[in-house]
Design a protein around this motif. Sequence first.
Motif, PDB file in Angstrom:
ATOM      1  N   PRO A 186       0.808  -1.222   0.000  1.00 41.98           N
ATOM      2  CA  PRO A 186       0.000   0.000   0.000  1.00 41.98           C
ATOM      3  C   PRO A 186       0.843   1.276   0.000  1.00 41.98           C
ATOM      4  O   PRO A 186       0.481   2.262  -0.653  1.00 41.98           O
ATOM      5  N   ALA A 187       1.972   1.272   0.710  1.00 40.12           N
ATOM      6  CA  ALA A 187       2.824   2.459   0.775  1.00 40.12           C
ATOM      7  C   ALA A 187       3.462   2.756  -0.574  1.00 40.12           C
ATOM      8  O   ALA A 187       3.577   3.930  -0.982  1.00 40.12           O
ATOM      9  N   VAL A 188       3.894   1.744  -1.302  1.00 38.19           N
ATOM     10  CA  VAL A 188       4.511   1.940  -2.620  1.00 38.19           C
ATOM     11  C   VAL A 188       3.464   2.367  -3.638  1.00 38.19           C
ATOM     12  O   VAL A 188       3.727   3.204  -4.508  1.00 38.19           O
ATOM     13  N   MET A 189       2.269   1.814  -3.552  1.00 36.21           N
ATOM     14  CA  MET A 189       1.206   2.156  -4.499  1.00 36.21           C
ATOM     15  C   MET A 189       0.842   3.631  -4.467  1.00 36.21           C
ATOM     16  O   MET A 189       0.430   4.204  -5.479  1.00 36.21           O
ATOM     17  N   LYS A 190       0.999   4.258  -3.311  1.00 40.85           N
ATOM     18  CA  LYS A 190       0.660   5.672  -3.180  1.00 40.85           C
ATOM     19  C   LYS A 190       1.559   6.575  -4.025  1.00 40.85           C
ATOM     20  O   LYS A 190       1.221   7.726  -4.272  1.00 40.85           O
ATOM     21  N   LEU A 191       2.706   6.065  -4.461  1.00 44.24           N
ATOM     22  CA  LEU A 191       3.627   6.854  -5.273  1.00 44.24           C
ATOM     23  C   LEU A 191       3.278   6.821  -6.753  1.00 44.24           C
ATOM     24  O   LEU A 191       3.849   7.580  -7.541  1.00 44.24           O
ATOM     25  N   SER A 192       2.365   5.959  -7.144  1.00 44.31           N
ATOM     26  CA  SER A 192       2.039   5.813  -8.562  1.00 44.31           C
ATOM     27  C   SER A 192       1.200   6.985  -9.051  1.00 44.31           C
ATOM     28  O   SER A 192       0.320   7.474  -8.339  1.00 44.31           O
ATOM     29  N   CYS A 193       1.477   7.413 -10.279  1.00 44.04           N
ATOM     30  CA  CYS A 193       0.711   8.513 -10.865  1.00 44.04           C
ATOM     31  C   CYS A 193      -0.411   8.003 -11.762  1.00 44.04           C
ATOM     32  O   CYS A 193      -1.134   8.792 -12.368  1.00 44.04           O
ATOM     33  N   SER A 194      -0.543   6.676 -11.890  1.00 39.00           N
ATOM     34  CA  SER A 194      -1.625   6.108 -12.689  1.00 39.00           C
ATOM     35  C   SER A 194      -2.794   5.736 -11.787  1.00 39.00           C
ATOM     36  O   SER A 194      -2.682   5.742 -10.556  1.00 39.00           O
ATOM     37  N   ASP A 195      -3.919   5.404 -12.395  1.00 35.88           N
ATOM     38  CA  ASP A 195      -5.120   5.035 -11.657  1.00 35.88           C
ATOM     39  C   ASP A 195      -4.953   3.607 -11.119  1.00 35.88           C
ATOM     40  O   ASP A 195      -4.890   2.659 -11.896  1.00 35.88           O
ATOM     41  N   THR A 196      -4.889   3.490  -9.819  1.00 34.88           N
ATOM     42  CA  THR A 196      -4.691   2.171  -9.195  1.00 34.88           C
ATOM     43  C   THR A 196      -5.968   1.647  -8.546  1.00 34.88           C
ATOM     44  O   THR A 196      -5.918   0.651  -7.811  1.00 34.88           O
ATOM     45  N   SER A 197      -7.099   2.290  -8.806  1.00 34.95           N
ATOM     46  CA  SER A 197      -8.341   1.915  -8.119  1.00 34.95           C
ATOM     47  C   SER A 197      -8.753   0.478  -8.438  1.00 34.95           C
ATOM     48  O   SER A 197      -9.181  -0.259  -7.539  1.00 34.95           O
ATOM     49  N   LEU A 198      -8.627   0.060  -9.710  1.00 31.50           N
ATOM     50  CA  LEU A 198      -8.995  -1.305 -10.083  1.00 31.50           C
ATOM     51  C   LEU A 198      -8.090  -2.317  -9.392  1.00 31.50           C
ATOM     52  O   LEU A 198      -8.553  -3.357  -8.894  1.00 31.50           O
ATOM     53  N   TYR A 199      -6.796  -1.999  -9.341  1.00 33.52           N
ATOM     54  CA  TYR A 199      -5.847  -2.897  -8.682  1.00 33.52           C
ATOM     55  C   TYR A 199      -6.099  -2.952  -7.183  1.00 33.52           C
ATOM     56  O   TYR A 199      -5.974  -4.012  -6.561  1.00 33.52           O
ATOM     57  N   GLU A 200      -6.498  -1.831  -6.596  1.00 37.41           N
ATOM     58  CA  GLU A 200      -6.803  -1.795  -5.168  1.00 37.41           C
ATOM     59  C   GLU A 200      -8.015  -2.675  -4.851  1.00 37.41           C
ATOM     60  O   GLU A 200      -8.043  -3.374  -3.826  1.00 37.41           O
ATOM     61  N   VAL A 201      -9.023  -2.643  -5.735  1.00 41.68           N
ATOM     62  CA  VAL A 201     -10.200  -3.509  -5.554  1.00 41.68           C
ATOM     63  C   VAL A 201      -9.785  -4.973  -5.675  1.00 41.68           C
ATOM     64  O   VAL A 201     -10.205  -5.830  -4.871  1.00 41.68           O
ATOM     65  N   PHE A 202      -8.942  -5.271  -6.664  1.00 42.27           N
ATOM     66  CA  PHE A 202      -8.456  -6.635  -6.850  1.00 42.27           C
ATOM     67  C   PHE A 202      -7.666  -7.099  -5.628  1.00 42.27           C
ATOM     68  O   PHE A 202      -7.847  -8.228  -5.150  1.00 42.27           O
ATOM     69  N   MET A 203      -6.787  -6.230  -5.122  1.00 46.04           N
ATOM     70  CA  MET A 203      -5.985  -6.573  -3.953  1.00 46.04           C
ATOM     71  C   MET A 203      -6.881  -6.770  -2.733  1.00 46.04           C
ATOM     72  O   MET A 203      -6.664  -7.697  -1.928  1.00 46.04           O
ATOM     73  N   TYR A 204      -7.904  -5.945  -2.602  1.00 41.21           N
ATOM     74  CA  TYR A 204      -8.830  -6.077  -1.475  1.00 41.21           C
ATOM     75  C   TYR A 204      -9.553  -7.420  -1.527  1.00 41.21           C
ATOM     76  O   TYR A 204      -9.654  -8.131  -0.515  1.00 41.21           O
ATOM     77  N   LEU A 205     -10.036  -7.793  -2.717  1.00 38.01           N
ATOM     78  CA  LEU A 205     -10.750  -9.068  -2.867  1.00 38.01           C
ATOM     79  C   LEU A 205      -9.819 -10.251  -2.592  1.00 38.01           C
ATOM     80  O   LEU A 205     -10.223 -11.238  -1.964  1.00 38.01           O
ATOM     81  N   CYS A 206      -8.579 -10.145  -3.073  1.00 37.70           N
ATOM     82  CA  CYS A 206      -7.612 -11.217  -2.816  1.00 37.70           C
ATOM     83  C   CYS A 206      -7.319 -11.351  -1.332  1.00 37.70           C
ATOM     84  O   CYS A 206      -7.212 -12.466  -0.800  1.00 37.70           O
ATOM     85  N   CYS A 207      -7.177 -10.204  -0.647  1.00 38.59           N
ATOM     86  CA  CYS A 207      -6.897 -10.226   0.789  1.00 38.59           C
ATOM     87  C   CYS A 207      -8.087 -10.790   1.574  1.00 38.59           C
ATOM     88  O   CYS A 207      -7.898 -11.534   2.541  1.00 38.59           O
TER      89      CYS A 207
END
Length: 320
Positions: A186-207
Amino acid sequence: MDIATWMTNHTRWADFILVGLFGQSQHPALLCVVIFLVFLMALSGNALLILLIHSNTQLHTPMYFFISQLSLMDMMYISITVPKVLLDQVLGLSTISVPECGLQMFLYVTLAGSEFFLLAAMAYDRYVAICHPLHYSVLMNHRMCLLLASGCWFLGSVDGFMFTPVTMTFPFCRSREIQHFFCEVPAVMKLSCSDTSLYEVFMYLCCVLMLLIPVTVISGSYSCILLTIHRMSSAEGRRKALATCSSHMMVVTLFYGAAVYTYMLPSSYHTPQKDMVVSVFYTILTPVLNPLIYSLRNKDVMGALKKMLNAGPVFKEATT
């Protein structure tokens, strides 16, 4: 993402900057010493527990086999982050290269995922031992123990191979400062300048799935165990069963509670300071607490330790 973008991403930002634990501390030198001592305690405690289990034949049972696996994971877990944190503080450094960050992230996610499933395997082992004692040696034979442990390591590595490449291939065009003391997803993802919302949903479902399966196994196992304990006529049997299970539930609560906060709560609940405090708890403190929980509350382990300590003087007398 194509190769050109990947190369640009990794050459343009050669290093990340870890904010670390010591920036907010009024006594960084003292904190560094405390963390170093905790690190040594975790390594020595878990190494001693593994040594006791492998050297004492009375501890060659499925339960202690899984505890030795847990201790091995904890030793690796704390060794991924703490040595670099301490070394950077001593040398006055705060950078980590992209490959080092990716490797640290992969190992961390792999070990965390493996431990989730290992705790479920340990709960299943206790369920078989208490609810089906006559079939225990058949259901939890050596082959089954190896299969369960191997499965835990494999599922953990799947998490690492799934999350790390995706996270590390996002374009990082914001600040290079990771608001953490290691490369957590999560800390590294905050540095991305692209839209990570879909990946965040995927990561949430996986978790959710990664936590739901072990939690279901643990809850089902301990529900059956409590019913069985309630029916026991022997007070000594009830006491021993509760002591064994309470130790395991303490470890489960510590580890899963921190994981739920980190990966399942919405971002509005998170701040960099809170995230670092929680990460310190389950990355640094939990590996220290686990061997204490499983040794101080366990007569078999304490008996094996006393036997090992008493063997020293006997060996010296035999050689003189």
